[in-house]
Motif scaffolding. Structure first.
Motif, PDB file in Angstrom:
ATOM      1  N   UNK A   1       0.825  -1.215   0.000  1.00  0.00           N
ATOM      2  CA  UNK A   1       0.000   0.000   0.000  1.00  0.00           C
ATOM      3  C   UNK A   1       0.856   1.261   0.000  1.00  0.00           C
ATOM      4  N   UNK A   2       1.789   1.349   0.922  1.00  0.00           N
ATOM      5  CA  UNK A   2       2.620   2.552   1.025  1.00  0.00           C
ATOM      6  C   UNK A   2       3.548   2.692  -0.177  1.00  0.00           C
ATOM      7  N   UNK A   3       4.009   1.572  -0.688  1.00  0.00           N
ATOM      8  CA  UNK A   3       4.913   1.583  -1.841  1.00  0.00           C
ATOM      9  C   UNK A   3       4.237   2.188  -3.067  1.00  0.00           C
ATOM     10  N   UNK A   4       2.970   1.845  -3.299  1.00  0.00           N
ATOM     11  CA  UNK A   4       2.267   2.288  -4.500  1.00  0.00           C
ATOM     12  C   UNK A   4       1.471   3.576  -4.320  1.00  0.00           C
ATOM     13  N   UNK A   5       1.030   3.854  -3.093  1.00  0.00           N
ATOM     14  CA  UNK A   5       0.155   5.004  -2.878  1.00  0.00           C
ATOM     15  C   UNK A   5       0.806   6.132  -2.087  1.00  0.00           C
ATOM     16  N   UNK A  17      -4.735   5.429 -10.831  1.00  0.00           N
ATOM     17  CA  UNK A  17      -4.816   6.890 -10.774  1.00  0.00           C
ATOM     18  C   UNK A  17      -3.490   7.521 -10.369  1.00  0.00           C
ATOM     19  N   UNK A  18      -2.802   6.900  -9.417  1.00  0.00           N
ATOM     20  CA  UNK A  18      -1.568   7.485  -8.890  1.00  0.00           C
ATOM     21  C   UNK A  18      -0.363   7.250  -9.792  1.00  0.00           C
ATOM     22  N   UNK A  19      -0.282   6.045 -10.401  1.00  0.00           N
ATOM     23  CA  UNK A  19       0.939   5.689 -11.117  1.00  0.00           C
ATOM     24  C   UNK A  19       0.726   5.280 -12.574  1.00  0.00           C
ATOM     25  N   UNK A  30       1.588   0.379 -13.951  1.00  0.00           N
ATOM     26  CA  UNK A  30       1.727  -0.006 -12.543  1.00  0.00           C
ATOM     27  C   UNK A  30       0.499  -0.783 -12.079  1.00  0.00           C
ATOM     28  N   UNK A  31      -0.688  -0.344 -12.507  1.00  0.00           N
ATOM     29  CA  UNK A  31      -1.916  -1.045 -12.133  1.00  0.00           C
ATOM     30  C   UNK A  31      -1.916  -2.464 -12.698  1.00  0.00           C
TER      31      UNK A  31
END
Length: 178
Positions: free
Chosen positions: A121-125, A159-161, A165-166
């Motif tokens: 979670x923290x790695x991607x968001x 949305x973030x990456x 990545x998704x």
């Protein structure tokens, strides 16, 4: 002790939900965020007010364990009770989603999905959004809720990456696009 990496045990996950031990705020926050991705000293630096004494308290209660230590002792019946339902729910959820033709979801079991989401979670968001997702993971009552959260996690990563990545997260989760 501070150079070692630790992970939350089943007893630690049960404590997050039940709050039976009355941990201090700093010890509880440390328990919520701690995972094997960083050494204990890094987590102590990130959690405001946390100290080596808080980590020691978590270790004494068996809420966290050294990643390199032998497998943890079996969980007591009282601590295991919150985790007994997901195994039964998994079969029910799988057959219900197959029958309904629902969108593809992760085939991972409860523990695997839980570990993946808390670890990545923290790695991607990022730290804040990742921390919030970890808190939501802790509130998931069963495998179905965890799978729904995993689907949302994929959307948040997109949305973030971006889509690449998704797609990597989907593959790691075993999700096949419908």
């Amino acid at each position: 002790m501070l150079t070692h990496s630790y992970h939350r045990t089943e007893a630690g996950r049960a404590e997050v939900k039940a709050r039976l031990l009355g941990l201090s705020r700093s010890a509880r926050n440390l328990l919520l965020v701690l995972d094997a991705s960083r050494p204990a000293s890094a987590w102590l630096g990130l959690v405001q007010g946390a100290s080596a004494a808080d980590l020691e308290q978590l270790l004494e209660h068996g809420l966290v364990a050294d990643v390199n230590a032998p497998a943890e002792a079996p969980v007591t019946v009282a601590a295991a009770a919150p985790f007994a339902a997901p195994a039964a729910t998994e079969a029910t959820t799988a057959s219900a989603s197959e029958a309904a033709g629902a969108s593809a979801q992760s085939p991972l079991a409860h523990a695997e999905l839980y570990d993946f989401l808390t670890r990545h979670a923290k790695q991607h968001l990022g730290l804040i959004k990742g921390y919030k997702l970890v808190l939501e993971v802790e509130r998931c009552a069963d495998l179905a809720a965890l799978r729904t959260l995993a689907d949302r996690f994929v959307q948040d990563v997109q949305q973030a990456q971006g889509e690449m990545a998704a797609e990597q997260v989907r593959r790691a989760l075993g999700i096949i696009k419908p």
